[in-house]
Design a protein around this motif. Structure first.
Motif, short mmCIF file in Angstrom:
data_model
loop_
_atom_site.label_atom_id
_atom_site.label_comp_id
_atom_site.label_asym_id
_atom_site.label_seq_id
_atom_site.Cartn_x
_atom_site.Cartn_y
_atom_site.Cartn_z
N GLN A 1 18.67 55.48 -0.21
CA GLN A 1 17.91 56.39 0.45
C GLN A 1 17.48 55.68 1.79
N ALA A 2 16.77 54.53 1.76
CA ALA A 2 16.23 53.86 2.77
C ALA A 2 17.21 53.52 4.09
N SER A 3 18.45 53.06 3.66
CA SER A 3 19.56 52.92 4.27
C SER A 3 19.96 54.25 5.22
N LEU A 4 19.99 55.26 4.53
CA LEU A 4 20.11 56.63 5.19
C LEU A 4 19.09 57.08 6.14
N LEU A 5 17.87 56.81 5.70
CA LEU A 5 16.78 57.07 6.74
C LEU A 5 16.83 56.34 7.83
N ARG A 6 17.31 55.11 7.81
CA ARG A 6 17.31 54.30 8.68
C ARG A 6 18.47 54.59 9.93
N TRP A 7 19.42 55.22 9.28
CA TRP A 7 20.88 55.62 10.05
C TRP A 7 20.30 56.90 10.78
#
Lengths: 563, 318
Positions: free
Chosen positions: B281-287
């Motif tokens: 989820q954190a990776s998605l938000l960063r993207w």
């Protein structure tokens, strides 16, 4: 008194209230609180509850009212003769009747309710989780019954002393009757505690409660009768023989009370504990006490002379002992032979322990051997010793028939135990092979069924053999213990030769058949018991041992010492 | 929340515990560990086997097979040593009549072998901890439900057990009493007491428990922290977000992302269902942010203990 005790209760802080409640208000309170640590916690709890209960208050008040009313009524009805007549016995009878109500009726019922309500209300679970042992719980309940009895006795004590001053009653009779009431009260209280421990359902509680009331009424009538007999026949009751019989009677009653308490403690003990061995020791001890009673009675009879009384006394005690072992054995035949790891830690380990105490190990096999040998042992010992003494003293020929008859009777009774209990055990082994659970009730019922079947089979067989017209004792009637023993008892001839020991050939063959069948069943059971007695002790894990020794060290420290 | 030291010995160990009542498998092969100072929540529908398991641990019942250890002592072979270390508060525990609070606690202090100063200290400590000191001399008969529960808790902890087992302690309590009880339990855990607690009120358990065990029809379905159970189920987490423009473009690009399992537009809001754990989820938000989309609001919905419970259990009874 401390300063806080003098302060206004309404102005006390919470801390002060807590301090007073925990430590006590005055120095006397503090001493009492410290002293109470040596008492059973159950006794302390129940005493606190009783002091606030309506039942205790009402019983206490009514006892005072009735005692005062009887005193006034008895004095008024005997005025003016009360100044010179010996009316002590009449007054005492009234006081004892009043005393019988709380001691024989109220206290056992309270003990029953106290134990039953623990199980019914669910408080027993929290109680059993504490460090109290089952023994402490049941003895605590009995102590409370004893305490109530002391309170009620103390109300009547001045009045009873007053009856002695009125003359007409001896101190021995007063003491004897009070002792009888005290022992009966304890016996009934112990019985009620055991019944309450058995009754885990509401239906059983109601049933046992009704049975208790019936038993208490019988005990009330019995004690009332003894008390009135004691008043009218004071001289007869103050002889050494009467004291001896009473000693035996009270000893047996008290030993049964102890047995009931052991049973109650076992019933509430945890499943993995060795619940069997303490009960067996109690059963064995009661059997021994009955045997000791016999010896004492016979010694007394010998000093007074008279063979008929001697024979009667032997019969009474032998049959009492037989019933004792028979009934205890019928329950024990249902014990499971599987011993938990925890119980195995307490099995005897030494050579002498293995030899003498293995029969006290849990399981129906050792129980069977214990019952038969426990019954036979004391009587073989007693008759052997008396016969040996007679031979040494050169008077054996005169009592040869009596001696042989006693030997044969004891063997016959032991054969009945071996036969019927052995059959019960074999049937249970066949029905419930490899089942872990104990089946005490099934075993007891099965023994009863077997005995009844034996009785009816012989009666029916005998009637059929005689064309349904009449009944004559025949050899196969040995299956009916009551018929066989009545035949034996009716045979009262005392002849100095062996040929006359049996009054008839049928009785001889019946005896022989009984001994043979009893022996066969005994040996089959003894072989099957080998597996049970092979179970040996397991070592207590070091960590458990360390924990137990730590607890002992803690107990040795003075609890009031400043850290 | 306390985090247990992995190397430490568990205080409570259940090893393949079974309990059969004729054909009914009340407890079927249940195993779990609880460490010192942890609060372990035991949840399950009625008749799931919670109380039976707790009673076995409390030595009030014996397992048909398997064993349970408390502080290394077996409930089967050394129940007396287990009892010394254990405080148990049964569901709907009844109290004695004709006694006041301090007499009740005093009786149990005596029953646990506390004498002299030790007993006095235990009474003071327990009365103060449970808040019963203000009503110490009040009769038990006149106590409210909440106060009775406090007294039961006091009874269970008077001998300072290392393990407390509480079966539905919050039953019948008003909200305030529940919150207070929760604080008491957390306080006990912070002092090193291991607590095993069952409750029907899952939100409450989620707040105070370090670990939970979900049991149904006698079988332990899941055990661990709520997050661990959630992750182990690989259940989807839901995200709601609102962007400042470029919504259609965003929806098109989002469909190519692996971690996104579904996308829905509800007015201004975009609702996503994501696979994977928190890292995904954190990776998605960063993207999203690095791709130049202006995020006005971002709400991640973590599944609650109730959601987990509903997913894990079937509601079947035996």
């Amino acid at each position: 008194m401390s300063d806080s005790a003098l302060s206004d209760p309404m102005q006390r802080s919470h801390d002060e209230v807590i301090r007073i409640v925990i430590d006590g208000e005055s120095k006397w309170d503090q001493r009492l609180i410290r002293g109470s640590y040596w008492l059973n916690p159950i006794l302390v709890k129940e005493a606190r509850q009783a002091l606030k209960s309506k039942q205790f208050a009402w019983t206490f008040m009514l006892l005072i009212v009735f005692t005062a009313a009887w005193t006034l009524f008895a004095v008024a009805s005997s005025i003016p003769d009360v100044y010179y007549d010996s009316d002590g016995a009449v007054f005492l009878m009234g006081y004892l009747t009043i005393l019988l109500v709380p001691t024989i009726i109220v206290i056992p019922q309270v003990a029953f309710r106290s134990m039953a309500s623990e199980l019914e209300d669910g408080t027993f679970e929290t109680l059993s989780l504490s460090m109290l042992t089952p023994g402490q719980i049941v003895y605590g309940k009995l102590s409370m019954a004893a305490l109530q009895m002391i309170v009620y006795l103390s109300i009547l004590a001045p009045c009873i002393a007053f009856t002695y001053l009125l003359r007409g009653i001896s101190l021995g009779i007063i003491g004897f009757l009070l002792l009888l009431i005290v022992v009966s009260c304890m016996f009934l209280a112990a019985t009620s505690i055991m019944l309450a421990a058995i009754a885990r359902t509401r239906t059983l509680q109601v049933l046992f409660s009704i049975l208790m009331v019936l038993g208490q009424l019988v005990a009330f009538g019995f004690l009332f009768d003894i008390a009135s007999s004691g008043m009218s026949e004071q001289n007869a009751m103050l002889t050494p023989s009467a004291y001896l019989y009473m000693f035996c009677f009270l000893g047996i009653i008290l030993s049964y009370a102890w047995l009931w308490l052991r049973c109650a403690a076992s019933l509430i003990d945890m499943a993995s504990a060795n619940r069997s061995t303490p009960v067996r020791f109690a059963v064995f001890a009661v059997g021994m006490i009955i045997a000791v009673g016999t010896v004492l009675t016979l010694m007394n009879q010998s000093s007074e002379g008279g063979n008929v009384n001697r024979q009667f006394a032997v019969n009474v005690f032998i049959y009492l002992c037989w019933f004792h072992w028979g009934i205890a054995g019928a329950w024990m035949m249902g014990e499971s032979g599987i011993i938990s790891q925890r119980a195995r830690r307490s099995l005897p380990d030494s050579y002498f322990g293995r030899v003498f105490l293995t029969l006290f190990n849990p399981g129906a096999g050792p129980a069977y051997l214990l019952v038969v040998l426990g019954f036979l042992g004391p009587w073989v010992g007693y008759f052997g010793a008396t016969d040996l003494l007679a031979i040494i003293q050169g008077r054996y020929s005169g009592s040869i028939a009596e001696a042989y008859r006693s030997w044969l009777k004891v063997l016959a009774l032991a054969a009945y135990l071996a036969l019927y209990l052995g059959m019960t055990r074999l049937l249970l082994l066949a029905f419930y092979r490899n089942k872990r659970a104990s089946r005490l009730l099934e075993a007891f019922a099965m023994t009863g069924v077997l005995v009844i079947a034996g009785v009816f089979a012989t009666l029916f067989g005998n009637l059929a053999a005689n064309n349904f017209r009449d009944m004559y004792f025949d050899w196969y009637c040995f299956l009916n213990p009551f018929w066989m023993l009545s035949e034996y008892l009716s045979d009262n001839t005392i002849q100095p030769s062996m040929q006359d020991i049996f009054s008839s050939a049928e009785l001889f063959f019946a005896w022989l058949a009984l001994i043979i069948s009893g022996s066969v069943v005994f040996f089959i059971n003894a072989i099957l018991t080998a597996r049970d007695v092979m179970i040996t002790r397991v070592e207590t894990p070091p960590r458990v041992r360390a924990e137990q020794s730590k607890k002992k060290q803690v107990e040795e420290v003075d609890p009031w010492k400043e850290p | 929340m306390n985090v247990h030291v992995a190397q430490a010995e568990p205080v409570i160990e259940l090893r393949r515990v079974h309990r059969f009542f004729n054909q009914t498998k009340a407890v079927n092969d249940v195993s779990f560990d609880v460490y010192r100072g942890q609060v372990f929540g035991f949840i399950g529908p009625n008749g799931a086997g919670k109380t039976t398991t707790m009673r076995i641990l409390a030595t009030l019942d014996s397992p048909s097979y398997g064993d349970a250890l408390v502080d290394g002592f077996s409930v089967v072979n050394d129940p007396d040593l287990v009892r010394r270390r254990l405080g148990f508060m049964p569901d709907g525990s009844s109290l004695y009549a004709n006694m006041n609070c301090v007499e009740y606690l005093d009786f149990f202090a005596r029953s646990y072998g506390l004498v002299g100063r030790e007993r006095n200290d235990a009474l003071r400590r327990t009365l103060s901890f449970t808040g019963l000191d203000k009503i110490a001399s009040k009769s038990i008969t006149g106590l409210s439900k909440g106060m009775r529960q406090r007294l039961s808790l006091g009874r269970a902890m008077i001998h300072r057990p290392s393990v407390l087992i509480l079966d539905e302690p919050a039953n019948g309590l008003d909200p305030r009493a529940r919150i207070e009880l929760r604080h008491l339990i957390r306080q006990l855990a912070s002092e090193g007491t291991t607590v095993l607690v069952s409750s029907h009120i899952l939100t409450e358990l989620a707040e105070m428990c370090d670990q939970v065990g979900i049991i149904e029809r006698g079988e332990l379905l899941a055990v661990g922290s709520v997050a661990e159970i959630y992750n182990s189920m690989q259940a989807a987490s839901q995200v709601r977000m609102r962007l400042l423009g470029r919504v259609e473009e965003f929806l098109g690009v989002l469909a190519t992302r692996e971690e996104v399992s579904s996308v829905q537009r509800k007015g201004d809001w975009i609702q996503l269902e994501l696979r994977g754990d928190d890292a995904a989820q954190a990776s998605l938000l960063r993207w999203i942010v690095s791709s130049g989309f202006d995020v006005l609001e971002y709400v991640s919905h973590r599944e609650s203990l109730e959601d987990v419970f509903m997913k894990v259990t079937t509601g079947a009874v035996q």
